[in-house]
Structures are given as structure tokens and as C-alpha cells.
Design a protein around this motif. Structure first.
Motif, PDB file in Angstrom:
ATOM      1  N   THR A 122      -5.033   2.389  -3.347  1.00  0.00           N
ATOM      2  CA  THR A 122      -4.762   3.008  -2.050  1.00  0.00           C
ATOM      3  C   THR A 122      -3.599   3.984  -2.178  1.00  0.00           C
ATOM      4  N   ASP A 124      -0.939   4.013  -0.309  1.00  0.00           N
ATOM      5  CA  ASP A 124       0.322   3.279  -0.177  1.00  0.00           C
ATOM      6  C   ASP A 124       0.747   2.680  -1.520  1.00  0.00           C
ATOM      7  N   GLU A 125      -0.207   2.203  -2.303  1.00  0.00           N
ATOM      8  CA  GLU A 125       0.126   1.659  -3.619  1.00  0.00           C
ATOM      9  C   GLU A 125       0.682   2.753  -4.529  1.00  0.00           C
ATOM     10  N   GLU A 128       4.314   3.393  -3.437  1.00  0.00           N
ATOM     11  CA  GLU A 128       5.190   2.320  -3.886  1.00  0.00           C
ATOM     12  C   GLU A 128       5.457   2.419  -5.388  1.00  0.00           C
ATOM     13  N   LYS A 163       5.435  12.629   2.088  1.00  0.00           N
ATOM     14  CA  LYS A 163       5.790  11.411   1.378  1.00  0.00           C
ATOM     15  C   LYS A 163       5.990  11.648  -0.108  1.00  0.00           C
TER      16      LYS A 163
END
Length: 263
Positions: A122, A124-125, A128, A163
Motif C-alpha cells: 500500500t 502508506d507502507e 512508512e 507526502k
């Protein structure tokens, strides 16, 4: 006469009862050479056959790994066998998969799954992972080629949302991506925005006086430019005041032919 006939019959009987001995013939050079070449040809044919078989095995292994990558989940031996019928637990393909660095084999469940370099699924992964890189380092985009991400769309979306930061190549394609640590995560107070918008920059003469009163210096580039202009003016002024005089030509009219006196 009868004795001769009886002796002749006895001789024929003895000859008929003698064992037959075959005559050995010496091998000619061509026959000897062919007997040597034949084992070599058989050995070469065996090696070629083994090479073809090994190539076929590696081709099937590649097909299985591609299937595992597309599945994006652990697959049983029966599922693999539906695509590659030659796959068996005691076969060479099984041995290759269990020893392959790109394959995860769970011996308890006898399942196989693809092992990407970065197991990211994903957006988000991915964010991170970028956060945890030491010294704010980045990640080369091409290393995500075998991941489960739709790399192009995920990078574009994260960059749009500020981001991540992108370093592009000459063709303007993303080459490296970084976590955007400078993104503002807190809202700016409206009073601060209003005060900022009400500030006015004074005119240049007034700006210089305000800077002097505040103890600020002007830009070094402006000071250097003024000094260069002053040096140019001094050079022009000095060239106008310069006068060259040839003292040995005083009193001689150069518009006429010069003839020394006494000639």
C-alpha cells in the motif's frame, strides 16, 4: 578297391564330426576409428539431451515464479500443478523452488509465495518505509519494479499530497523518492496570515535608510557593482587627461616635405 571305398567313407565321417573354427580377420583402420568415435558420439548426445532437459526445467521454474508473483499470495503445490503439470514434490522443479531466493517455501503447509525485494503493498507502507530510512535518504524507484505496488500511480498520488519528494531524470521520470520531512503538518493562524499580507516593502531610498537604522548591510553584489562602475569612471577620466608630446618634432610642419638645412 573295396578297401579304398571304405577308407574314403571313414574319412568323410571324421571330417563331418570335426568342430568348425571361424577365421579371425584383422580390423582395418576405418573400422577401428569408427569403433572409437561411436562412444564419443553417444556421450555428446547424452550431454546435449541433459542440457535440453535442464533448460526445460529452468523454463518451468521461471513460469512458476511468474505465476506466484501475479498471485500475490501463498499457493499450494496443487495450484501450481494446474498451471505446470510437470510440477511434483520429488521433481527437479520442486528442488529449484525451495532453493530460490525469490521464493518463500513454507514446509509445514507446503506452500510457495513470491519474495519481492520490498514487500510493500500500500501507499502508506511505502511512506512508512521512507520515514525509517537513515539520514533522510531516498529510495531508487526501479527497485520497486517487482513489488506489489502500482508504482507510477502510487508515487504520483503521494507527490500530489506532498507526502514525498521526487528527484527526476533527464526524461522527467521519477528516479529517486524521499519522505517529505518539510511538509507543514500544522495550520497557520489567520492573524499571522493577515499581518503578513499587510506588510509593505518601502521604496529603494527608504529601504536603504531602514536597513541602516536596523544595522543591516546591503547586498555584497550591489556594493561590488558600484565599485566596478567607479573604477570605469576613473579609467575614462584618466584617459582624457593624458597628453603625449614628441619633443624632438617641435617646430616641424609634418604637412610639408622635410628637408634638413644646408641641403
Amino acid at each position: 578297391m573295396s578297401d579304398l571305398l571304405s577308407q574314403r567313407k571313414d574319412f568323410k565321417k571324421r571330417v563331418a564330426t570335426q568342430p568348425i573354427v571361424t577365421q579371425r580377420r584383422a580390423l582395418t583402420p576405418s573400422t577401428a576409428m569408427s569403433s572409437r568415435v561411436q562412444p564419443r558420439q553417444l556421450a555428446n548426445a547424452t550431454q546435449i539431451e541433459r542440457a535440453h532437459e535442464e533448460a526445460s526445467v529452468l523454463t518451468r521454474v521461471h513460469q512458476i515464479i511468474t505465476f506466484l508473483k501475479q498471485s500475490q499470495r501463498p499457493c499450494t503445490a496443487d495450484e501450481i500443478r494446474l498451471h505446470i503439470s510437470e510440477f511434483h514434490n520429488d521433481g527437479p522443479e520442486f528442488q529449484h523452488l525451495t532453493n530460490n531466493a525469490k521464493v518463500i517455501h513454507d514446509a509445514q503447509t507446503n506452500t510457495f509465495s513470491y519474495r519481492p525485494e520490498f514487500d510493500l503493498r500500500t501507499a502508506d507502507e511505502l511512506v512508512e518505509y521512507l520515514k525509517k530510512l537513515p539520514d533522510g535518504g531516498g529510495l531508487e524507484v526501479k527497485k520497486l519494479a517487482d513489488s506489489y505496488l502500482d508504482t507510477s500511480s502510487v508515487i504520483a498520488e503521494l507527490h500530489k499530497n506532498q507526502k514525498i519528494l521526487i528527484m527526476s531524470d533527464k526524461t522527467k521520470r521519477p528516479r529517486y523518492i524521499f519522505y517529505n520531512r518539510m511538509a507543514l503538518e500544522t495550520a497557520i493562524d489567520e492573524d499571522v496570515k493577515t499581518s503578513w499580507q499587510q506588510l509593505q516593502v518601502p521604496d529603494e531610498p527608504e529601504l536603504s535608510r531602514e536597513m541602516e537604522r536596523a544595522g543591516l548591510k546591503r547586498m555584497q553584489a550591489e556594493t561590488r557593482e558600484e565599485k566596478e562602475q567607479q573604477d570605469v569612471k576613473k579609467t575614462k577620466r584618466s584617459s582624457r587627461n593624458t597628453k603625449i608630446t614628441n619633443t624632438h618634432l617641435v617646430g616641424i610642419d609634418l604637412t610639408k616635405d622635410y628637408v634638413p638645412e644646408g641641403k
